[in-house]
Design an enzyme around this catalytic site. Structure first.
Site, PDB file in Angstrom:
ATOM      1  N   HIS A 308      -2.493  -3.049   1.988  1.00 57.22           N
ATOM      2  CA  HIS A 308      -1.525  -2.294   1.503  1.00 57.22           C
ATOM      3  C   HIS A 308      -1.790  -2.119  -0.006  1.00 57.22           C
ATOM      4  O   HIS A 308      -2.623  -2.754  -0.583  1.00 57.22           O
ATOM      5  CB  HIS A 308      -0.352  -3.319   1.321  1.00 57.22           C
ATOM      6  CG  HIS A 308       1.115  -2.706   1.065  1.00 57.22           C
ATOM      7  ND1 HIS A 308       1.471  -2.456  -0.136  1.00 57.22           N
ATOM      8  CD2 HIS A 308       2.001  -2.250   1.978  1.00 57.22           C
ATOM      9  CE1 HIS A 308       2.605  -1.806  -0.167  1.00 57.22           C
ATOM     10  NE2 HIS A 308       3.065  -1.818   1.268  1.00 57.22           N
ATOM     11  N   ASP A 366       4.057  -3.225   9.203  1.00 59.51           N
ATOM     12  CA  ASP A 366       3.944  -2.526  10.495  1.00 59.51           C
ATOM     13  C   ASP A 366       3.052  -3.278  11.474  1.00 59.51           C
ATOM     14  O   ASP A 366       3.095  -2.988  12.791  1.00 59.51           O
ATOM     15  CB  ASP A 366       3.289  -1.160  10.118  1.00 59.51           C
ATOM     16  CG  ASP A 366       4.071  -0.357   9.370  1.00 59.51           C
ATOM     17  OD1 ASP A 366       3.536   0.011   8.094  1.00 59.51           O
ATOM     18  OD2 ASP A 366       5.152   0.086   9.709  1.00 59.51           O
TER      19      ASP A 366
HETATM   20  C1  SDX Z   1       3.485   0.957   4.826  1.00 60.85           C
HETATM   21  O1  SDX Z   1       3.636   1.986  -0.091  1.00 60.85           O
HETATM   22  C2  SDX Z   1       4.315   1.292   0.559  1.00 60.85           C
HETATM   23  O2  SDX Z   1       5.075   0.490   0.316  1.00 60.85           O
HETATM   24  C3  SDX Z   1       4.223   1.495   2.033  1.00 60.85           C
HETATM   25  C4  SDX Z   1       4.972   0.758   2.988  1.00 60.85           C
HETATM   26  C5  SDX Z   1       6.382   0.870   2.591  1.00 60.85           C
HETATM   27  O3  SDX Z   1       7.407   0.105   3.106  1.00 60.85           O
HETATM   28  O4  SDX Z   1       6.785   1.859   2.388  1.00 60.85           O
HETATM   29  O5  SDX Z   1       4.826  -0.596   2.639  1.00 60.85           O
HETATM   30  C6  SDX Z   1       5.046   0.977   4.570  1.00 60.85           C
HETATM   31  O6  SDX Z   1       2.903   2.234   4.554  1.00 60.85           O
HETATM   32  C7  SDX Z   1       2.677   0.170   4.986  1.00 60.85           C
HETATM   33  C8  SDX Z   1       1.132   0.386   5.157  1.00 60.85           C
HETATM   34  C9  SDX Z   1       0.784   0.902   6.675  1.00 60.85           C
HETATM   35  N1  SDX Z   1      -0.415   1.611   6.979  1.00 60.85           N
HETATM   36  C10 SDX Z   1      -1.338   0.965   7.708  1.00 60.85           C
HETATM   37  O7  SDX Z   1      -1.142  -0.260   8.053  1.00 60.85           O
HETATM   38  C11 SDX Z   1      -2.820   1.716   7.694  1.00 60.85           C
HETATM   39  C12 SDX Z   1      -3.905   0.889   7.603  1.00 60.85           C
HETATM   40  N2  SDX Z   1      -4.014   0.664   6.061  1.00 60.85           N
HETATM   41  C13 SDX Z   1      -4.749   1.482   5.292  1.00 60.85           C
HETATM   42  O8  SDX Z   1      -4.901   2.695   5.435  1.00 60.85           O
HETATM   43  C14 SDX Z   1      -4.595   1.032   3.853  1.00 60.85           C
HETATM   44  O9  SDX Z   1      -4.765  -0.402   3.658  1.00 60.85           O
HETATM   45  C15 SDX Z   1      -3.417   1.529   3.165  1.00 60.85           C
HETATM   46  C16 SDX Z   1      -3.319   3.163   3.155  1.00 60.85           C
HETATM   47  C17 SDX Z   1      -2.158   0.973   3.458  1.00 60.85           C
HETATM   48  C18 SDX Z   1      -3.610   1.117   1.345  1.00 60.85           C
HETATM   49  O10 SDX Z   1      -4.887   2.003   1.167  1.00 60.85           O
HETATM   50  P1  SDX Z   1      -5.364   1.959  -0.310  1.00 60.85           P
HETATM   51  O11 SDX Z   1      -4.413   0.988  -1.251  1.00 60.85           O
HETATM   52  O12 SDX Z   1      -5.380   3.329  -0.852  1.00 60.85           O
HETATM   53  O13 SDX Z   1      -6.542   0.992  -0.050  1.00 60.85           O
HETATM   54  P2  SDX Z   1      -7.951   1.779   0.067  1.00 60.85           P
HETATM   55  O14 SDX Z   1      -7.880   2.724   1.046  1.00 60.85           O
HETATM   56  O15 SDX Z   1      -8.468   2.104  -0.914  1.00 60.85           O
HETATM   57  O16 SDX Z   1      -8.689   0.407   0.558  1.00 60.85           O
HETATM   58  C19 SDX Z   1      -9.377  -0.557  -0.307  1.00 60.85           C
HETATM   59  C20 SDX Z   1     -10.551  -0.758   0.622  1.00 60.85           C
HETATM   60  C21 SDX Z   1     -11.381   0.198   1.115  1.00 60.85           C
HETATM   61  O17 SDX Z   1     -12.664  -0.287   1.219  1.00 60.85           O
HETATM   62  P3  SDX Z   1     -13.794   0.033  -0.109  1.00 60.85           P
HETATM   63  O18 SDX Z   1     -13.964   1.516  -0.175  1.00 60.85           O
HETATM   64  O19 SDX Z   1     -13.257  -0.703  -1.238  1.00 60.85           O
HETATM   65  O20 SDX Z   1     -15.085  -0.567   0.585  1.00 60.85           O
HETATM   66  O21 SDX Z   1     -10.097  -1.679   1.832  1.00 60.85           O
HETATM   67  C22 SDX Z   1     -10.375  -1.032   2.862  1.00 60.85           C
HETATM   68  C23 SDX Z   1     -10.897   0.506   2.601  1.00 60.85           C
HETATM   69  O22 SDX Z   1     -12.090   0.856   3.630  1.00 60.85           O
HETATM   70  N3  SDX Z   1      -9.601  -1.095   3.690  1.00 60.85           N
HETATM   71  C24 SDX Z   1      -9.378  -1.157   5.079  1.00 60.85           C
HETATM   72  C25 SDX Z   1      -8.234  -1.136   5.541  1.00 60.85           C
HETATM   73  N4  SDX Z   1      -7.204  -0.915   4.556  1.00 60.85           N
HETATM   74  C26 SDX Z   1      -8.222  -0.823   3.344  1.00 60.85           C
HETATM   75  N5  SDX Z   1     -10.485  -1.513   5.993  1.00 60.85           N
HETATM   76  C27 SDX Z   1     -10.088  -1.767   7.159  1.00 60.85           C
HETATM   77  N6  SDX Z   1      -8.842  -1.905   7.678  1.00 60.85           N
HETATM   78  C28 SDX Z   1      -7.741  -1.289   6.818  1.00 60.85           C
HETATM   79  N7  SDX Z   1      -6.542  -1.448   7.520  1.00 60.85           N
END
Ligand code: SDX
Length: 431
Positions: A308, A366
Site C-alpha cells: 500500500h 483487497d
Molecule cells: C487500494 O491509495 C489507497 O488508499 C488505495 C486503497 C483505497 O482504499 O482507496 O487502499 C485501495 O488500491 C489498495 C491497493 C490495492 N492494490 C494491490 O493490492 C496491487 C498490488 N500492490 C502494488 O501494486 C503496490 O503495493 C501498490 C500500488 C498498492 C502501492 O505501490 P507504491 O506505493 O507505489 O509502492 P511501489 O510500487 O513503489 O513498491 C515499493 C516496492 C517496490 O520494490 P522496489 O522497487 O523498492 O525494489 O515494493 C514492491 C515494489 O516492487 N512491491 C511489491 C508489491 N507492492 C510493492 N512487490 C511484490 N508484490 C506487491 N504487491
C-alpha cells in the site's frame, strides 16, 4: 493551520526563500509551496504524489505506520463493529454522528431514492451481455447527468444535496442491474422495507421464479464491506473525482471518472486480481514459487492484495475483513475453502519473508474481500463494482468538501518538460 513560528528555508542560487509550514490535527507538517513558483521561478517535482498534499481535508486520516484509519476522528474498527454503512455515510458527509431523528430522516431519504429512471433500463440494453460490470457502471453513472438534470448545478447547495443522496441511493441499484444484465436475468427493483445491504443482496440474487430472503449474517457482512471501503483520504480515484470536479463538471460525470480510475488493478481492481491470483496459485504447495516470482525484479508479477502507498503496517481494514471472512465461511459451512486456505498460508509465508517485511508489504483491504464476496455468490467481475458503490460516499463527501471551499480553484499541475527545444518546421520533401 499556519504556524507563524514554523517556516522552511529553501536556498536556490544563493537566494533564500521562507516557506510557511502548516500544522495538521494529525500527521506530518506540510510545507506551503503555493507561492514558490511566483517567488523563485521553480516547480516542485513529485509524479506519484508520494510527498505531496493536494488539499486540506477534515474527512479521513490514515496513519500508515500505526495502521490507523479515522473517519471524522472515529477509528475504522469501532465503526465496522458498532456502526453501519448509512450511519457512516452520514458521518462522512456531514461531519458528526447523527441523532436518532437525523439518522431516521437520512435513511428515509436514501431509501426513497433507490429506484432509477425507467428509461435507464433501456440504456443497459446497448451493452453486450459479456460487458464487464465496471464498463457498464462507468457508462450508466456518467449518463445519470442526462437523466437528473435538476441536480447538476453544483453552485446550488440544494442540488448538491439531492445529487449526493441520489448517488448513494442509486449505486447499489445500478451495480445490481449491471450484474443481472451480464447474467441474462431480469432486473430486480429495490424494496423500501429492506435495509441498504439486504436490498442490494436481494436485487442481485432474487429471481421472478423465487424471491430471496437475505441471511442477516450475510447482510451484516455485506454492510461491513461497504463501511470498510467507504473512504480513504486522497487515493487515486478520490483525487480523480476532486480534479474532475475542480473544473465545475457535474457530480455524476465526476463520480463516473472516479469509477474509471478505481477499475485499475493497482487500485480497486486489485480485489478481482487478488482472487484470480489465489485461484491461479491453487494449492498451498505452489505458494513458494509465487512468492519467488513476486520478489523477482525481472518478473512483473506482484502479490495482489499486498502492499500500500500509505500503510507500512497492517491495513486495519484487512484485519476486520479477515474476521468477516471467517464468520461468513463458517456460516456457509465452507471452512475448508481452498482459496481461503491458500490466502491464510500465503499471508503467513509472505510475512515471514524478509522481502515483504523489509518493504513493509502487508495484506491490504483487497486481500480478503474477494474471498468473502465469492463465498456470498458474487463472480469476481462484481468485486470492483461493489468497491465502487461503497466508495461513492467517500467520493461524494470529498467532492462536497472541495466544492464548498471558497478557496477552491481548478487543478492544473505543471511539469518537468524533457522534450525537444523550439525548432522550425521542415517541409516533407526536405526531410
Ligand atoms: C487500494 O491509495 C489507497 O488508499 C488505495 C486503497 C483505497 O482504499 O482507496 O487502499 C485501495 O488500491 C489498495 C491497493 C490495492 N492494490 C494491490 O493490492 C496491487 C498490488 N500492490 C502494488 O501494486 C503496490 O503495493 C501498490 C500500488 C498498492 C502501492 O505501490 P507504491 O506505493 O507505489 O509502492 P511501489 O510500487 O513503489 O513498491 C515499493 C516496492 C517496490 O520494490 P522496489 O522497487 O523498492 O525494489 O515494493 C514492491 C515494489 O516492487 N512491491 C511489491 C508489491 N507492492 C510493492 N512487490 C511484490 N508484490 C506487491 N504487491
Amino acid at each position: 493551520m499556519a504556524d507563524a513560528n514554523k517556516t522552511a528555508t529553501l536556498t536556490i542560487g544563493g537566494a533564500n526563500y521562507e516557506l510557511p509550514i502548516l500544522s495538521p490535527t494529525e500527521g506530518p507538517d506540510v510545507i506551503d509551496i503555493r507561492k514558490l513558483y511566483a517567488q523563485a521561478d521553480v516547480f516542485t517535482y513529485d509524479p506519484g504524489f508520494t510527498s505531496t498534499a493536494s488539499c486540506d481535508s477534515e474527512i479521513t486520516f490514515i496513519d500508515g505506520d500505526k495502521g490507523e484509519l479515522l473517519h471524522r476522528g472515529y477509528p475504522i474498527d469501532q465503526l465496522a463493529s458498532k456502526s453501519h454503512y448509512l450511519e457512516v455515510c452520514y458521518l462522512l458527509l456531514y461531519g458528526e454522528l447523527p441523532s436518532p431523528a437525523q439518522l431516521e430522516d437520512f435513511e428515509s431519504r436514501v431509501t426513497n431514492h433507490t429506484m432509477v429512471h425507467e428509461q435507464m433500463h433501456r440504456f443497459f440494453t446497448g451493452f453486450r451481455r459479456d460487458a464487464h460490470p465496471m464498463a457498464i457502471m462507468v457508462g450508466v453513472v456518467g449518463a445519470m447527468s442526462a437523466f437528473y438534470h435538476d441536480s447538476t448545478d453544483i453552485s446550488d447547495p440544494w442540488q448538491r444535496e439531492v445529487a449526493s443522496i441520489r448517488l448513494i441511493a442509486k449505486m447499489p441499484t445500478i451495480a445490481a442491474m449491471a450484474y443481472k444484465y451480464t447474467i441474462g436475468q431480469p432486473f430486480v427493483y429495490p424494496r423500501n422495507d429492506l435495509d441498504y445491504a439486504s436490498n442490494f443482496l436481494r436485487m442481485c440474487f432474487a429471481v421472478p421464479a423465487e424471491d430471496y430472503t437475505p441471511n442477516p449474517v450475510l447482510s451484516r457482512a455485506m454492510d461491513r464491506i461497504f463501511t470498510l471501503h467507504a473512504d480513504h483520504e486522497q487515493n487515486a480515484s478520490t483525487s480523480t473525482v476532486r480534479l474532475a470536479s475542480s473544473s465545475g463538471a457535474n457530480p455524476f460525470a465526476c463520480i463516473a471518472a472516479g469509477i474509471a480510475c478505481l477499475w485499475g488493478p493497482a487500485h480497486g481492481g486489485a480485489n478481482q486480481a487478488c482472487l484470480e491470483m489465489l485461484r491461479e496459485i491453487g494449492t498451498v504447495d505452489q505458494i513458494p514459487e509465487y512468492i519467488r516470482r513476486a520478489k523477482d525484479k525481472n518478473d512483473p508479477f506482484r502479490l495482489m492484495g499486498f502492499g500500500h502507498r500509505v500503510y507500512k503496517n497492517f491495513d486495519p481494514r484487512a484485519k476486520v475483513m479477515k474476521e468477516s471472512a471467517d464468520e461468513v465461511l463458517d456460516l456457509l459451512g465452507i471452512e475448508d475453502n481452498p482459496t481461503l486456505q491458500v490466502a491464510k498460508e500465503l499471508e503467513k509465508q509472505a510475512l515471514q519473508d524478509d522481502y515483504f517485511v523489509d518493504k513493509k508489504l502487508f495484506p491490504n483491504v483487497d486481500f480478503y474481500s474477494g474471498i468473502i464476496l465469492e463465498a456470498m455468490g458474487f463472480p469476481t467481475a462484481m468485486f470492483t463494482p461493489i468497491f465502487a458503490m461503497s466508495r461513492t460516499i467517500g467520493w461524494i463527501s470529498q467532492w462536497k468538501e472541495m466544492i464548498e471551499d471558497p478557496a477552491m480553484k481548478i487543478g492544473r499541475p505543471r511539469q518537468l518538460y524533457t522534450g525537444a527545444g523550439a525548432r522550425d518546421y521542415v517541409d516533407v520533401e526536405n526531410r
